[in-house]
Design an enzyme around this catalytic site. Structure first.
Site, PDB file in Angstrom:
ATOM      1  N   ASP A  10       0.864  -1.178   0.000  1.00 32.51           N
ATOM      2  CA  ASP A  10       0.000   0.000   0.000  1.00 32.51           C
ATOM      3  C   ASP A  10       0.906   1.235   0.000  1.00 32.51           C
ATOM      4  O   ASP A  10       2.125   1.120   0.066  1.00 32.51           O
ATOM      5  CB  ASP A  10      -0.963  -0.031   1.196  1.00 32.51           C
ATOM      6  CG  ASP A  10      -0.233   0.045   2.527  1.00 32.51           C
ATOM      7  OD1 ASP A  10       1.007   0.190   2.540  1.00 32.51           O
ATOM      8  OD2 ASP A  10      -0.905  -0.040   3.567  1.00 32.51           O
ATOM      9  N   ASP A  21      -8.456  -7.538  -0.204  1.00 33.45           N
ATOM     10  CA  ASP A  21      -7.594  -7.788   0.950  1.00 33.45           C
ATOM     11  C   ASP A  21      -8.318  -7.278   2.179  1.00 33.45           C
ATOM     12  O   ASP A  21      -9.184  -6.400   2.083  1.00 33.45           O
ATOM     13  CB  ASP A  21      -6.271  -7.015   0.839  1.00 33.45           C
ATOM     14  CG  ASP A  21      -6.442  -5.570   1.255  1.00 33.45           C
ATOM     15  OD1 ASP A  21      -7.019  -4.795   0.481  1.00 33.45           O
ATOM     16  OD2 ASP A  21      -6.055  -5.220   2.393  1.00 33.45           O
ATOM     17  N   CYS A  29     -12.926 -28.894   4.686  1.00 34.47           N
ATOM     18  CA  CYS A  29     -11.993 -27.777   4.529  1.00 34.47           C
ATOM     19  C   CYS A  29     -10.596 -28.342   4.290  1.00 34.47           C
ATOM     20  O   CYS A  29     -10.184 -29.300   4.945  1.00 34.47           O
ATOM     21  CB  CYS A  29     -11.998 -26.896   5.772  1.00 34.47           C
ATOM     22  SG  CYS A  29     -10.752 -25.585   5.708  1.00 34.47           S
ATOM     23  N   CYS A  40      -7.720 -26.657   4.680  1.00 32.86           N
ATOM     24  CA  CYS A  40      -6.648 -25.914   5.360  1.00 32.86           C
ATOM     25  C   CYS A  40      -5.799 -26.891   6.173  1.00 32.86           C
ATOM     26  O   CYS A  40      -6.223 -28.011   6.449  1.00 32.86           O
ATOM     27  CB  CYS A  40      -7.229 -24.808   6.249  1.00 32.86           C
ATOM     28  SG  CYS A  40      -7.703 -25.356   7.907  1.00 32.86           S
ATOM     29  N   CYS A  52      -7.592 -28.116   9.520  1.00 32.07           N
ATOM     30  CA  CYS A  52      -8.646 -29.120   9.356  1.00 32.07           C
ATOM     31  C   CYS A  52      -8.060 -30.423   8.803  1.00 32.07           C
ATOM     32  O   CYS A  52      -8.453 -31.519   9.221  1.00 32.07           O
ATOM     33  CB  CYS A  52      -9.762 -28.592   8.461  1.00 32.07           C
ATOM     34  SG  CYS A  52     -10.690 -27.227   9.212  1.00 32.07           S
ATOM     35  N   HIS A  65      -6.837 -21.478   9.104  1.00 28.41           N
ATOM     36  CA  HIS A  65      -8.178 -21.838   8.629  1.00 28.41           C
ATOM     37  C   HIS A  65      -8.863 -20.642   7.954  1.00 28.41           C
ATOM     38  O   HIS A  65      -9.359 -20.755   6.830  1.00 28.41           O
ATOM     39  CB  HIS A  65      -9.054 -22.358   9.770  1.00 28.41           C
ATOM     40  CG  HIS A  65     -10.484 -22.537   9.348  1.00 28.41           C
ATOM     41  ND1 HIS A  65     -10.912 -23.663   8.670  1.00 28.41           N
ATOM     42  CD2 HIS A  65     -11.558 -21.716   9.445  1.00 28.41           C
ATOM     43  CE1 HIS A  65     -12.205 -23.522   8.383  1.00 28.41           C
ATOM     44  NE2 HIS A  65     -12.624 -22.355   8.840  1.00 28.41           N
TER      45      HIS A  65
HETATM   46 ZN   LIG Z   1     -10.009 -25.422   7.904  1.00 28.20          ZN
END
Ligand SMILES: [Zn+2]
Length: 396
Positions: free
Chosen positions: A94, A291, A345, A347, A350, A377
């Site tokens: 930025d 973002d 999920c 991630c 998980c 996550h």
């Molecule tokens: Zn997850």
């Protein structure tokens, strides 16, 4: 639009929704995309390998924070931000404008106890912004040229033009002056960028995006698009103090400006992406890049995303059993919950099988591992959502 080192290719559209490919010197970004925020050269609670595992294509660095710490001399001696943080994919920085104003304001509140919006520690002039560091009170000035120079020293792939992030609370009269300044600064940034052959101090190509300001005033937003589009920036961004937080206002502004934005350039909705639904809305309004610090911050505060993208009457819709798509992991109901945060999920948290019950325990006992597991996550959730939106657009 094409150039050897930066290009954006619009692959497919459906209504206003767009799927594209953006190529930068540090790799390809498939849009739409959610970009995690790495404020001081770190996405809080994660290291760069963790961030890679969220399958982030691109992350943000904050010019204001990096300028104060570690400072630009250290940054240059360490070879720029990519080398410093061991992140070899694209980085967007930025301009520092938003933080200079918001953190400067925060100091003003603290020191004189007033609730006045514009404090004595920030002075905005035609040339730039004088501010005091929120760390030690030292005085600094950012001008358009200084902002681009710092971003050249950080060595990001995408730089943002220096602007005044106009609060929606300001009257039209103030907004007119502010926008005139932001537009002049955009031109100054553009010229400084050209003067340095669009390159970082390390010799890599850097693209520059212009920012459309103008608050909640339609005439000013239209004027802003016209000016930004008249300069050959590599991309166009929607900015404003409350973009992404006042979603009704954000949607209204997007409706005004979307038809005026070039189709062949990437479009970035700055600060948008607090809740999963925001990303779906932003994509539906014709934007490509998003973002927000909120997904990581919410994770640290015990709010974890749950829900899924469904197709209803040919339209993508985010659905969740929880308000805003967030469960509160600290709730007593999860004490012995042996389920995952979300079934299916992908991630790292998980995938490793950590249960809601265990995460609740880590959260309650303030274990440090909680911050990493929760952040992984939420960030992966938002990135996966943009991947699903992209697949939906491409498969139509
Ligand atoms: Zn997850």
């Amino acid at each position: 639009m094409a150039n050897k080192e930066f290009s954006f290719k619009l692959l497919k559209t459906k209504g206003k929704m767009r799927a594209g490919t953006m190529t930068t010197p540090h790799g390809v970004v498939q849009t739409p995309i959610f970009m995690p925020v790495g404020t001081v050269g770190s996405v809080k609670a994660l290291d760069s390998a963790d961030v890679k595992n969220t399958q982030a294509h691109i992350i943000l660095g904050n010019t204001y924070h990096l300028y104060l710490r570690p400072g630009m001399q250290t940054m240059q001696e360490m070879g720029g931000l990519h080398a410093f943080m061991q992140w070899d994919k694209p980085i967007l920085t930025d301009s520092g404008g938003f933080q200079v104003l918001s953190l400067g304001d925060a100091i003003a509140h603290k020191q004189d106890g007033s609730s006045q919006k514009s404090g004595p520690s920030v002075k905005i002039s035609d040339d730039g912004v004088e501010f005091r560091s929120h760390l030690d009170g030292s005085k600094h000035t950012f001008t358009p040229e200084k902002s681009i120079q710092i971003q050249r020293e950080i060595g990001s792939d995408i730089m943002m033009a220096f602007d005044e992030a106009l609060p929606d609370s300001k009257p039209h009269e103030y907004a007119v002056d502010s926008l005139a300044k932001t537009n002049r600064w955009a031109t100054a940034c553009y010229e400084y960028w050209e003067k340095h052959d669009r390159r970082s101090v390390y010799g890599t190509y850097q693209s520059l995006f212009g920012i459309i300001q103008g608050g909640l005033f339609e005439d000013l937003r239209r004027e802003a698009v016209e000016h930004i589009v008249s300069l050959d920036f590599d991309g166009v961004a929607l900015g404003g103090e409350t973009v992404g937080y006042d979603l009704d206002g954000t949607r209204r502004v997007m409706e005004w400006i979307e038809p005026l934005m070039p189709k062949e350039k990437p479009r970035y909705a700055m600060g948008m992406g607090m809740n999963p639904i925001d990303l779906v809305d932003g994509v539906k309004m014709g934007f490509d890049m998003f973002d927000c610090v909120a997904p990581a911050r919410l994770a640290r505060n015990g709010s974890l995303y749950v829900g899924s993208l469904e197709i209803e009457n040919g339209e993508p819709v985010f659905q969740s059993e929880f308000k805003n798509g967030r469960m509160s992991i600290g709730a007593a109901a999860y004490t012995t919950d042996s389920g995952l945060i979300q079934e299916g999920c992908d991630c790292e948290t998980c995938k490793a099988g950590y249960t809601r019950g265990y995460l609740r325990h880590l959260y309650k006992t303030k274990e440090l591992s909680y911050f990493r597991l929760a952040t992984q996550h939420n960030l992966r959730f938002m990135i996966r959502l943009t991947e699903q939106l992209r697949s939906y657009i491409l498969e139509q």
